[in-house]
Structures are given as structure tokens and as C-alpha cells.
Design a protein around this motif. Structure first.
Motif, PDB file in Angstrom:
ATOM      1  N   GLU A   1       0.974  -1.160  -0.041  1.00  0.00           N
ATOM      2  CA  GLU A   1       0.063   0.017   0.144  1.00  0.00           C
ATOM      3  C   GLU A   1       0.775   1.173  -0.207  1.00  0.00           C
ATOM      4  O   GLU A   1       0.669   2.363  -0.764  1.00  0.00           O
ATOM      5  CB  GLU A   1      -1.025  -0.186   1.228  1.00  0.00           C
ATOM      6  CG  GLU A   1      -1.937  -1.044   1.248  1.00  0.00           C
ATOM      7  CD  GLU A   1      -3.080  -0.829   0.349  1.00  0.00           C
ATOM      8  OE1 GLU A   1      -3.294   0.628  -0.319  1.00  0.00           O
ATOM      9  OE2 GLU A   1      -3.898  -1.553  -0.242  1.00  0.00           O
ATOM     10  N   LEU A   2       1.959   1.112   0.820  1.00  0.00           N
ATOM     11  CA  LEU A   2       2.887   2.395   1.012  1.00  0.00           C
ATOM     12  C   LEU A   2       3.733   2.641  -0.234  1.00  0.00           C
ATOM     13  O   LEU A   2       4.029   3.803  -0.510  1.00  0.00           O
ATOM     14  CB  LEU A   2       3.478   2.244   2.307  1.00  0.00           C
ATOM     15  CG  LEU A   2       2.645   2.179   3.524  1.00  0.00           C
ATOM     16  CD1 LEU A   2       3.543   1.822   4.709  1.00  0.00           C
ATOM     17  CD2 LEU A   2       2.041   3.618   3.642  1.00  0.00           C
ATOM     18  N   TRP A   3       4.063   1.477  -0.840  1.00  0.00           N
ATOM     19  CA  TRP A   3       5.100   2.062  -2.121  1.00  0.00           C
ATOM     20  C   TRP A   3       4.690   2.909  -3.105  1.00  0.00           C
ATOM     21  O   TRP A   3       5.369   3.942  -3.448  1.00  0.00           O
ATOM     22  CB  TRP A   3       5.607   0.486  -2.837  1.00  0.00           C
ATOM     23  CG  TRP A   3       6.632   0.081  -2.308  1.00  0.00           C
ATOM     24  CD1 TRP A   3       6.897  -1.609  -1.766  1.00  0.00           C
ATOM     25  CD2 TRP A   3       7.947   0.201  -2.156  1.00  0.00           C
ATOM     26  NE1 TRP A   3       8.363  -1.691  -1.503  1.00  0.00           N
ATOM     27  CE2 TRP A   3       8.911  -0.575  -1.481  1.00  0.00           C
ATOM     28  CE3 TRP A   3       8.723   1.658  -2.351  1.00  0.00           C
ATOM     29  CZ2 TRP A   3      10.331  -0.379  -1.276  1.00  0.00           C
ATOM     30  CZ3 TRP A   3      10.153   1.819  -2.113  1.00  0.00           C
ATOM     31  CH2 TRP A   3      10.693   0.723  -1.639  1.00  0.00           C
ATOM     32  N   PRO A   4       3.629   2.647  -3.515  1.00  0.00           N
ATOM     33  CA  PRO A   4       2.961   3.746  -4.609  1.00  0.00           C
ATOM     34  C   PRO A   4       2.949   5.122  -3.843  1.00  0.00           C
ATOM     35  O   PRO A   4       3.106   6.147  -4.852  1.00  0.00           O
ATOM     36  CB  PRO A   4       1.743   3.195  -5.063  1.00  0.00           C
ATOM     37  CG  PRO A   4       1.547   1.899  -4.721  1.00  0.00           C
ATOM     38  CD  PRO A   4       2.515   1.593  -3.302  1.00  0.00           C
ATOM     39  N   LEU A   5       2.263   5.320  -2.836  1.00  0.00           N
ATOM     40  CA  LEU A   5       2.107   6.579  -2.277  1.00  0.00           C
ATOM     41  C   LEU A   5       3.370   7.296  -1.921  1.00  0.00           C
ATOM     42  O   LEU A   5       3.635   8.525  -2.518  1.00  0.00           O
ATOM     43  CB  LEU A   5       1.308   6.396  -1.005  1.00  0.00           C
ATOM     44  CG  LEU A   5       1.199   7.518  -0.183  1.00  0.00           C
ATOM     45  CD1 LEU A   5       0.564   8.658  -0.895  1.00  0.00           C
ATOM     46  CD2 LEU A   5       0.707   7.529   1.154  1.00  0.00           C
ATOM     47  N   VAL A   6       4.316   6.457  -1.650  1.00  0.00           N
ATOM     48  CA  VAL A   6       5.705   7.078  -1.311  1.00  0.00           C
ATOM     49  C   VAL A   6       6.407   7.648  -2.583  1.00  0.00           C
ATOM     50  O   VAL A   6       6.770   8.744  -2.790  1.00  0.00           O
ATOM     51  CB  VAL A   6       6.648   6.323  -0.557  1.00  0.00           C
ATOM     52  CG1 VAL A   6       8.096   6.750  -0.437  1.00  0.00           C
ATOM     53  CG2 VAL A   6       6.115   5.956   0.934  1.00  0.00           C
ATOM     54  N   ALA A   7       6.256   6.801  -3.684  1.00  0.00           N
ATOM     55  CA  ALA A   7       6.967   7.060  -4.933  1.00  0.00           C
ATOM     56  C   ALA A   7       6.194   8.419  -5.354  1.00  0.00           C
ATOM     57  O   ALA A   7       7.000   9.066  -6.145  1.00  0.00           O
ATOM     58  CB  ALA A   7       6.606   6.066  -5.742  1.00  0.00           C
ATOM     59  N   ARG A   8       4.445   8.474  -5.300  1.00  0.00           N
ATOM     60  CA  ARG A   8       4.106   9.692  -5.661  1.00  0.00           C
ATOM     61  C   ARG A   8       4.489  11.001  -5.139  1.00  0.00           C
ATOM     62  O   ARG A   8       4.873  12.007  -5.790  1.00  0.00           O
ATOM     63  CB  ARG A   8       2.490   9.414  -5.774  1.00  0.00           C
ATOM     64  CG  ARG A   8       1.897  10.550  -6.295  1.00  0.00           C
ATOM     65  CD  ARG A   8       1.968  10.703  -8.169  1.00  0.00           C
ATOM     66  NE  ARG A   8       1.508  11.659  -8.421  1.00  0.00           N
ATOM     67  CZ  ARG A   8       0.150  11.490  -9.173  1.00  0.00           C
ATOM     68  NH1 ARG A   8      -0.541  10.681  -8.968  1.00  0.00           N
ATOM     69  NH2 ARG A   8      -0.418  12.534  -9.754  1.00  0.00           N
ATOM     70  N   LEU A   9       4.477  10.864  -3.694  1.00  0.00           N
ATOM     71  CA  LEU A   9       5.028  12.060  -2.907  1.00  0.00           C
ATOM     72  C   LEU A   9       6.393  12.257  -3.056  1.00  0.00           C
ATOM     73  O   LEU A   9       6.841  13.597  -3.191  1.00  0.00           O
ATOM     74  CB  LEU A   9       4.707  11.562  -1.430  1.00  0.00           C
ATOM     75  CG  LEU A   9       3.376  11.471  -1.100  1.00  0.00           C
ATOM     76  CD1 LEU A   9       3.084  11.037   0.356  1.00  0.00           C
ATOM     77  CD2 LEU A   9       2.524  12.834  -1.305  1.00  0.00           C
ATOM     78  N   GLU A  10       7.365  11.277  -3.258  1.00  0.00           N
ATOM     79  CA  GLU A  10       8.752  11.723  -3.704  1.00  0.00           C
ATOM     80  C   GLU A  10       8.750  12.273  -5.012  1.00  0.00           C
ATOM     81  O   GLU A  10       9.772  13.218  -5.068  1.00  0.00           O
ATOM     82  CB  GLU A  10       9.474  10.195  -3.686  1.00  0.00           C
ATOM     83  CG  GLU A  10       9.730   9.540  -2.493  1.00  0.00           C
ATOM     84  CD  GLU A  10      10.793  10.057  -1.627  1.00  0.00           C
ATOM     85  OE1 GLU A  10      11.486  10.916  -2.052  1.00  0.00           O
ATOM     86  OE2 GLU A  10      10.978   9.509  -0.426  1.00  0.00           O
TER      87      GLU A  10
END
Length: 382
Positions: free
Chosen positions: A126-135
Motif C-alpha cells: 500500500e505504501l510503495w505507490p504513495l511514497v513514490a508519488r509523493l517523492e
């Protein structure tokens, strides 16, 4: 510190309270004046950056010239490294980003629930895509305070989840992510977020074997805690790290502090009578007080409904280790076998590695843990 810091792609000068107030009001004259002040630019250099004449920039700054053309505003946003919406522009890219921000809090809460229920791999997914987008957004220089807070929380959450599912030899990756979260959190005016990041980064440093750094971060978390709950959650992790480091003085102080805080705080997933007892048993063993740990074993409180799967497995391993030192091989076998089954079910290689070390005198349990660990490693490699 430099007045302009592009650390990690983030334009920190737009995150100060003064800058945020100016951006909320979309006050273009003040935006230009602040930009020049931060960069030490005369009007001529700002005019060159924007492709305007000095007199035109002067008129904008004094308010005698207003800009309403969308193309011109988009040009200014691009040259000043500002999100377009700060100048009143809404486009598909920016609108999509704002939707991500709105949904991100739910993603973070669901990931936390998944991790605490023993589904850390789901939390990572769940967190990988969110982190990638925010990064990616931060790397473009388009990060407002809400996005930065979410980025800090997402980085920390990803690091903690990875700390569950990675084996010991790869635990530095988990500490790396929580450290990245802390690097953002310490720059924001959010003491609770800073304390949260300090606690979790300190704990991942402990798991990586970096004991002195772990004690430093967790000591900071304890000393800067604003509430009894924040202090309690820092103290239980500080005791854990002090025990692992063999620092009996810090361990005893933290345990005593935790026992006092049991009367002042409601239990959480991280701090409770159950978790503090497990940390105390393990720390007593690590600091050479095996006889005391053996005496304390029978005083273990019930786990309760708030105890997570991970903590139950950890407690079973600790109990097995103490039972072995007490000479109760049968009891130790039961506890450690239960721990193997739980660690396998919830895909916790770090805990399986701990079981393998504990079971040198229990070859059947050790072999079972070794087999489960080999399968998890193969799954991770794939």
C-alpha cells in the motif's frame, strides 16, 4: 544552514510559517519579495530569471500591476518552483496530486491497521505507490506543508513495515526509510510528527544493530515528548534498545519510567503492561540478570485484545529463551514452536532468525525455523 536548501528536492524556503501565510493569500507581490529576500536577489536578477523588465517586476511588487493571465501565472509558478495552485491555477496534474493528498491519510491509516494485524507485506504494498508519488512531487519542487507531512509519515510507515518483512541482513533499508521520514519531520512545525519519527527511526536503528544511534534518537523522543502517551511509547523502545546495547543503567531507568507511566496512560499497541514486561524480560537477560528474568517470567500479564500479532510472537520467543535458561525444555519447545508458526504465518524473517539463535539446544525447532526462513528469503528474492 543555507537560506535555500534543496535537500531531497524539497524547496524548504516555501515551508516556513511566513511563506505559507503568503502562499495561502496568493499574494504575488509578497511572493516575489520573499523570493528575492531568500535568494539575496536584486530586482534586476529576479527580472532576468522571470524574463521580465526590472520596471515590470517593480510594478508587480508594488501592486500597481496585477497578473491574471493563466499562461503568465503558470510561467511564474514554474520559474519560482511553486505548485500552480499557489497562484490560483488548477490543472489536471495539480488536481490529480491534490486528490492523492486527500486519499493519502486513508492509505496511511489502512497500512497501519494492516501492519498491526500481522499483514506487513500488505502495508508495504500500500505504501510503495504513495511514497513514490509523493517523492516525485517533492523532487519537482512542488511540495506544500500537507504533502510534506504526508511524505514524512509515509516514509516512516514504509520503513516500519519493511522492518517487519526484511531479514536482519537487509534491515538497514528499513532504517534508511525511517531516517528519510525523520529528515523531513524535523524541518516541520509538528512536534507530534517529529516525536513519532524519532521513535520509529530509533527502533529501526536498534534492529540494524546501531545501538548508540538508536539510544540517541529514542532518548530525544523521550525528552521531547509532549504527552504521557508519547513519552510511554518512547520509553518502552528506549528500554528495548538499552537492553540490546547492554546498558543496564539506561535500561533500568527506562523500565522504571515505564512502570510509572502505566498508571498515567491508556494502553496502546506499542506500550502496555504486556509489552513492557516482554521488554523487561529480554533486557534482564541481555544485561546478565538471568535469575531475575526467570523469577519475573511467571508474572507475565495476559496479552489482551490490543496486543498485535508481532508482539505476541516476540513475547513467545522471549518466554522460550527464559524457559531454556530455567531448564524447562518442554515449555521452551512449546513457546518457540508457537513463535515459529506465527512468524511463518505473518512472514517475519527477523523473528525467525531470532528463533534460530535461541534454539541451538532444540534442533527440531531450529530446523523448522530454518526451513521457514529459507522459504521467506526465496520469496523476498523473487
Amino acid at each position: 544552514m543555507d537560506r535555500i536548501d534543496h535537500c531531497g528536492g524539497i524547496r524548504w524556503h516555501w515551508t516556513t510559517p511566513r511563506a505559507q501565510d503568503i502562499l495561502r493569500r496568493r499574494a504575488l507581490p509578497e511572493i516575489l519579495q520573499l523570493y528575492r529576500e531568500l535568494h539575496g536577489l536584486p530586482q534586476q536578477e529576479l527580472a532576468d530569471l522571470l524574463g521580465y523588465s526590472t520596471s515590470y517586476v517593480s510594478r508587480i511588487e508594488t501592486g500597481s500591476r496585477t497578473i491574471t493571465d493563466i499562461g503568465a501565472l503558470r510561467h511564474l509558478a514554474d520559474r519560482l518552483d511553486l505548485p500552480p495552485h499557489c497562484l490560483g491555477i488548477t490543472d489536471d496534474v495539480d488536481g490529480d496530486h491534490r486528490l492523492v493528498i486527500q486519499l493519502a491519510d486513508s492509505v496511511l491509516r489502512l497500512a497501519e491497521i494492516a501492519r498491526q494485524s500481522g499483514q506487513a507485506t500488505t502495508a508495504v504494498a500500500e505504501l510503495w505507490p504513495l511514497v513514490a508519488r509523493l517523492e516525485a512531487r517533492a523532487a519537482d519542487g512542488h511540495a506544500d506543508l500537507d504533502a510534506l507531512r504526508l511524505l514524512a509519515r509515509a516514509r516512516v510507515g514504509l520503513g516500519v513495515a519493511l522492518g517487519h518483512v526484511l531479514p536482519e541482513e537487509r534491515m538497514a533499508a528499513a532504517a534508511g526509510w525511517t531516517g528519510k521520514g525523520l529528515s523531513v519531520a524535523r524541518r516541520l512545525d509538528d512536534p507530534a510528527l517529529h516525536a513519532h519519527a524519532l521513535r520509529h527511526h530509533g527502533n529501526e536503528l536498534r534492529k540494524s544493530g546501531l545501538h548508540l544511534r538508536a539510544l540517541d534518537r529514542l532518548g530525544q523522543a523521550r525528552d521531547t515528548a509532549r504527552t504521557a502517551t508519547e513519552r510511554a511509547e518512547a520509553v518502552v523502545l528506549l528500554a528495548r534498545a538499552a537492553g540490546a546495547a547492554g546498558n543496564a543503567a539506561v535500561f533500568d531507568e527506562a523500565v522504571e519510567d515505564g512502570r510509572r507511566l502505566l498508571e498515567e496512560t491508556a494502553p496502546t499497541a506499542l506500550f502496555s503492561e504486556f509489552t513492557l514486561h516482554e521488554v523487561r524480560l529480554r533486557g534482564l537477560m541481555s544485561t546478565g540478570r538471568v535469575a531475575e528474568a526467570v523469577r519475573q517470567l511467571d508474572q507475565a500479564p495476559t496479552a489482551g485484545l490490543g496486543a498485535t500479532s508481532q508482539w505476541r510472537i516476540i513475547a513467545a520467543i522471549t518466554a522460550g529463551e527464559v524457559l531454556l535458561r530455567r531448564g524447562d525444555t518442554a515449555g521452551a519447545t512449546r513457546q518457540l514452536t508457537t513463535a515459529v508458526d506465527g512468524a511463518t504465518l505473518h512472514r517475519l524473517p527477523h523473528q525467525l532468525q531470532r528463533i534460530v539463535r535461541a534454539c541451538r539446544s532444540l534442533p527440531a525447532v531450529r530446523d523448522r525455523a530454518d526451513d521457514a526462513l529459507a522459504q521467506l528469503r526465496a520469496d523476498i528474492a523473487a
